[in-house]
Each structure stands twice: as structure tokens, then as C-alpha cells.
Design a protein around this motif. Structure first.
Motif, PDB file in Angstrom:
ATOM      1  N   UNK A  38      61.324   1.866  10.520  1.00 55.26           N
ATOM      2  CA  UNK A  38      62.648   1.711  11.117  1.00 55.26           C
ATOM      3  C   UNK A  38      62.969   2.821  12.120  1.00 55.26           C
ATOM      4  N   UNK A  39      62.724   4.068  11.764  1.00 51.43           N
ATOM      5  CA  UNK A  39      63.033   5.165  12.683  1.00 51.43           C
ATOM      6  C   UNK A  39      62.182   5.079  13.946  1.00 51.43           C
ATOM      7  N   UNK A  40      60.877   4.845  13.796  1.00 49.30           N
ATOM      8  CA  UNK A  40      59.995   4.763  14.962  1.00 49.30           C
ATOM      9  C   UNK A  40      60.385   3.594  15.863  1.00 49.30           C
ATOM     10  N   UNK A  41      60.752   2.483  15.245  1.00 48.05           N
ATOM     11  CA  UNK A  41      61.161   1.312  16.021  1.00 48.05           C
ATOM     12  C   UNK A  41      62.385   1.621  16.872  1.00 48.05           C
ATOM     13  N   UNK A  42      63.383   2.268  16.279  1.00 49.17           N
ATOM     14  CA  UNK A  42      64.587   2.596  17.027  1.00 49.17           C
ATOM     15  C   UNK A  42      64.309   3.636  18.106  1.00 49.17           C
ATOM     16  N   UNK A  43      63.416   4.567  17.823  1.00 48.02           N
ATOM     17  CA  UNK A  43      63.014   5.535  18.842  1.00 48.02           C
ATOM     18  C   UNK A  43      62.376   4.820  20.036  1.00 48.02           C
ATOM     19  N   UNK A  44      61.494   3.872  19.740  1.00 47.09           N
ATOM     20  CA  UNK A  44      60.855   3.090  20.812  1.00 47.09           C
ATOM     21  C   UNK A  44      61.886   2.240  21.552  1.00 47.09           C
ATOM     22  N   UNK A  45      62.728   1.556  20.786  1.00 46.74           N
ATOM     23  CA  UNK A  45      63.694   0.617  21.368  1.00 46.74           C
ATOM     24  C   UNK A  45      64.620   1.308  22.356  1.00 46.74           C
ATOM     25  N   UNK A  46      65.143   2.459  21.992  1.00 46.30           N
ATOM     26  CA  UNK A  46      66.149   3.129  22.826  1.00 46.30           C
ATOM     27  C   UNK A  46      65.589   4.267  23.662  1.00 46.30           C
ATOM     28  N   UNK A  47      64.266   4.387  23.711  1.00 41.99           N
ATOM     29  CA  UNK A  47      63.656   5.478  24.480  1.00 41.99           C
ATOM     30  C   UNK A  47      64.037   5.466  25.966  1.00 41.99           C
ATOM     31  N   UNK A  48      64.218   4.311  26.616  1.00 43.43           N
ATOM     32  CA  UNK A  48      64.612   4.364  28.034  1.00 43.43           C
ATOM     33  C   UNK A  48      65.974   5.000  28.265  1.00 43.43           C
TER      34      UNK A  48
END
Length: 520
Positions: free
Chosen positions: A316-326
Motif C-alpha cells: 500500500x505505501x509503495x503503491x501510493x508513493x508511485x501513484x502520487x510521485x509526479x
């Protein structure tokens, strides 16, 4: 930061036009030698030489009578060449062809739209939907027409129908995300934007949506006063009671917002005064936990099942980091550079390739429809169908020409498309100025053609030049070359424009002057 994430998550998304089983028959009828010719013609279109491609298609169409693929590709070449009237005339003849595809109606409708007849375009899309009721493409185009005319509720209905019938087609979700981002219901923009990121990871559109998601959380979760947080993910605070069952019905966005308000992450945010990506991830996780505790199984939103799967898998944390990285490059970059972050990201990347969210027909379709209007005022193309109308909207033409030339190319931007159409129709119908166009040299990209018309319009009105002369042509084309340089990535490589890029100013001006004399 984006480079780091993209390097770890190596996901290649190829968009391939898939022809139907019936259309495959047309391909099978073409012999090997002529298939080489077909490939050459397609290559010419890709390199910005549609008129050369049309010559090849003309020969092939004479040889293979009533071959749908050849006829369709020739229509597409006409589109790239800007011959929209020919598309409408010839395309309608193919409607009853047994191998016709939704893309045919899409192409004809788009041509009608460019020609300033959006109502005819809508009728064409509707005719296509009668034959292809599960075409998300046609609902998308129909929605775009409504959007341009500020009929936002009708646009939403079209995009939602597109989501229903073709749930794995990203563009309708993308349009919905952009619309809801301007509404009183930003949570739906977050939902639909996240779907786009999963359907098209690693693309510019996914980056745009990832930034939008991050920005919407930042804009709608604020600190007010000393010890008060304000969450505005929805303004729909109505709660309903079913008269038959007496069940209390709470809209999904309101229930979700209530869950975020109970999250410890909100308390942490009030202390630190900074909303980080891990905090947003916790808010989202706690909102889901709240929904599951008070209304288990109540909301039929398949994205929530994907969130549960991510949490259970430990990503979950990695996914959100990837999702909102831009939207949070520095923050997510620092996390990805740590030993723990890098390890988590690698694990998530391997998992995501096999498990990314592909939406089903279970996506909800009942939404609130409250939208802002476009900030840019664009007159209707019907207002400039006559010379008198063009005179009345001369100041608008100048204003929009300057605006268009300054914008980065975005084929998905409804406002850009609306301005592009206005400028083309205005320049065709004005009797105050005579614009000259090198028909053999003009590109197969409508965006570049519109840039040419915009530069012509700006120069003609600013300097009151009634007819295109050598000096005007050179100035305009130098603007177009600059426009191509700035937007090359979005436009793609256009061979005939490439030759200008390495020229210095005097050489370029002299080359353009010689070209003007040739077609004068």
C-alpha cells in the motif's frame, strides 16, 4: 524522482489498433507485394506525408475494389491532409460495409466536427452506436462534443456510458477525472484518475493524473485555525432513507470523507502542518477501514477491492508513493533512495506488473453533476460561418490565436480543440484577409495546421496585412517552426519540419522566402 520510479517500474504500454475478424478478410485479400505498398503508405502518414500516401492508396483501392482496410486507411490519410469534406463524403459510403468498425464513425464524426458541424457529428456517433453499442470510443467523441458546448451533464452521461460498455478503455475515465476535478466532487476525480494510472502506467497521461490526485488531496485537506482540519472531498452531504426498507443511504464520497476525518493521520497533519504522501496513504487506508466497518459490501466500487488487495499484499505505501510521485517528486525520491524504500518499490514493481487494476463493469455510474465553466471564452464556430460574423469576432480571433500559440500541445485538451476549430473556421470564412497555404507542404497534423492559421491570424490583424506576402509568410513559418520545436515530443517527428531545425536565423528566413516564391 520520476526517472527513478520509471526505471524500477519497467512497464511498457503499447497502443495497438486491433482490427476485427471481419476486417481481417480485407488484409488477407492483399498480396505480399501490395502489402509492402500498404506498409509504405502507412509509413508516409507516420512521417507527415499524407498526400504521398493517398497516391498509393488510390492505386491500391483501384486494384482491390471495396477493400475496407484500404478505404479506411485512405480516409485517415485524408484526415491527416486536412481534407475533411472528402472524409464526410467518402466515409459515409462505408457505413454499410460488413467489415466497418467504430473507428469509421469516429473519423467521419471528427471531420464533421472540425468543419464546424458538431450536431452532425453527434448524429454520426449515434448512428455508429446503433451498430456498435459497446464502443467506448464513440461515447467518448460524443461526450467531447457536449463538453465543447459546455453541456457538462450530457458529457458526463456519455463518458459514464463509455465506462459501462468498455470498462478497460482509459479515455472516458480520463475525461471524467478532468471534469470532476473542476466540480464540487473532487473525490470522483481521484477515483477516475487512479483508474487511468492503472490502465496506462508509465505514460504522460498517468503522470498528469498522478499529479492531479496529489494536488486534489492538498487542496481539499486544509488546516483552519489552531486545531481544526477541514476536509472537502465532497459537498454532497445529503443522507437518504429508503422508504421500503428504512435503510439509511449515505453517498460514497460522504462516507469516505467521514472515514478520513477519523484517521490519526489527520491529527498528525495538524501537528506537523505538512500533508505528506504517507499521511495521504493512511487517510485513504483509514477511510476504507471505516467503510468496511460501518457499511461492509455496500459500495459496489471495484477499485476498493483493489485497495484491499494492495493492503493485504503489503504494497500500500509503495503503491501510493508511485501513484502520487509526479506531484511529490522530492518526497518520493527521498523515500525511493533509502534502502527500505528501494526494496519496497522493487517488490511492488514486480507485483504490480501482474496485478495492476483492470476495471470491470461494476464501476458505479451515478454521479453528482456540478461543474465550473471554462475560464477561456471561446465563441461558437457557428458565429463565424459568415464574413460578417468573422468581422464581429475579429478581436476574439486575435485573442485566441495568441493563446493557442502559447499553449503546449495536448491532444486531449478540450479547450485547445475548441480554439483550434474556431481559428480554422474563422480563417476560412473571413473576407478581410487572404491567407495563403502551401497545400503540398502543409503538414498532416491538424495541431500544426492550426498553429499556422493562428500565426497568420495574429500577424494579419496586428499588422493589418490584407494578403499573405513573402515577409508575412516567413515570419509566420518561423513561428510555426518554433511551435514545432517546443511541441515536438507531443506532435511526433515530422520529416519536412525537421530540415528547418538546424538552420540559423538568416538561413531559415532565406529558405522560407525561396519556398514562398515557388508556390506563389
Amino acid at each position: 524522482m520520476k526517472t527513478s520510479f520509471l526505471r524500477i517500474l519497467i512497464i511498457i504500454c503499447a497502443v495497438v489498433w486491433s482490427i476485427g475478424a471481419q476486417a481481417q478478410k480485407s488484409i488477407d485479400l492483399i498480396n505480399d507485394n501490395d502489402r509492402v505498398q500498404l506498409d509504405e503508405a502507412i509509413g508516409l502518414m507516420d512521417s507527415g506525408k499524407p498526400k504521398d500516401a493517398i497516391k498509393i492508396f488510390d492505386d491500391l483501392c483501384k486494384k482491390y475494389k471495396d477493400n475496407y482496410i484500404l478505404e479506411y486507411e485512405r480516409l485517415y490519410a485524408y484526415y491527416l491532409a486536412g481534407d475533411f469534406k472528402r472524409i464526410v463524403k467518402d466515409g459515409s459510403k462505408l457505413y454499410k460495409h460488413p467489415e466497418s468498425e467504430p473507428q469509421l464513425y469516429q473519423l467521419v464524426g471528427n471531420a464533421q466536427d472540425v468543419l464546424g458541424n458538431p450536431e452532425a457529428a453527434v448524429k454520426t456517433y449515434d448512428e455508429g452506436l446503433k451498430r456498435f453499442p459497446n464502443s467506448g470510443y464513440l461515447y467518448l467523441e460524443k461526450g467531447n462534443i457536449h463538453m465543447m458546448h459546455k453541456r457538462y451533464n450530457e458529457a458526463v452521461e456519455c463518458y459514464l456510458h463509455g465506462v459501462e460498455v468498455q470498462p478497460d478503455f482509459a479515455s472516458n475515465y480520463y475525461r471524467l477525472a478532468l471534469l470532476y476535478a473542476q466540480s464540487t466532487e473532487p473525490l470522483w476525480a481521484i477515483v477516475y484518475g487512479e483508474v487511468v494510472c492503472n490502465l496506462q502506467p508509465g505514460t504522460e497521461r498517468a503522470e498528469e493524473m498522478g499529479k492531479l490526485i496529489y494536488d486534489l488531496f492538498q487542496e481539499n485537506i486544509k488546516i483552519e485555525g489552531e486545531n481544526k482540519a477541514h476536509v472537502t472531498l465532497t459537498k454532497n452531504n445529503n443522507i437518504y432513507i429508503d422508504s421500503d426498507t428504512t435503510d439509511i443511504q449515505v453517498p460514497f464520497p460522504l462516507m469516505y470523507e467521514m472515514g478520513t476525518m477519523k484517521s490519526p493521520a489527520l491529527t498528525e497533519f495538524m501537528k506537523t502542518k505538512k500533508l505528506t504522501v504517507p499521511m495521504i496513504a493512511d487517510l485513504r487506508k483509514d477511510a476504507l477501514a471505516h467503510i468496511d466497518s460501518v457499511a461492509p459490501g455496500y459500495y459496489n466500487l471495484s477499485l476498493l477491492d483493489f485497495h484491499r488487495k494492495l493492503i493485504k499484499s503489503g504494497h500500500w505505501e509503495a503503491y501510493n508513493m508511485w501513484l502520487m510521485s509526479p506531484g511529490a517528486e522530492d518526497e518520493t525520491n527521498q523515500w525511493a533512495d533509502t534502502k527500505e524504500g528501494k526494496a519496497e518499490l522493487n517488490k511492488f514493481g514486480a507485483w504490480f506488473v501482474q496485478n495492476r487494476f483492470i476495471p470491470s463493469e461494476e464501476e458505479p455510474t451515478v454521479m453528482t453533476k456540478l461543474f465550473k465553466t471554462h475560464e477561456l471564452d471561446v465563441p461558437s464556430v457557428k458565429d463565424v460561418e459568415t464574413a460578417e460574423g468573422c468581422r464581429q469576432h475579429r478581436d476574439d480571433a486575435l485573442r485566441l490565436a495568441k493563446w493557442y500559440l502559447e499553449q503546449p500541445v495536448n491532444p486531449d485538451d478540450i479547450t485547445q480543440k475548441q480554439v483550434m476549430q474556431f481559428l480554422i473556421i474563422w480563417s476560412m470564412n473571413t473576407d478581410e484577409f487572404t491567407f495563403r497555404l502551401d497545400t503540398d507542404q502543409m503538414p498532416g497534423h491538424i495541431e500544426l495546421m492550426a498553429a499556422y492559421m493562428a500565426a497568420m491570424t495574429e500577424h494579419a490583424i496586428d499588422f493589418n496585412v490584407k494578403e499573405t506576402d513573402e515577409a508575412m509568410y516567413c515570419e509566420v513559418m518561423m513561428q510555426v517552426v518554433d511551435y514545432y520545436k517546443r511541441n515536438k515530443e507531443a506532435l511526433g517527428i515530422i520529416d519536412w519540419m525537421e530540415k528547418y531545425l538546424d538552420m540559423d536565423g538568416p538561413t531559415l528566413r532565406n529558405t522560407l522566402a525561396q519556398e514562398f516564391k515557388k508556390f506563389k
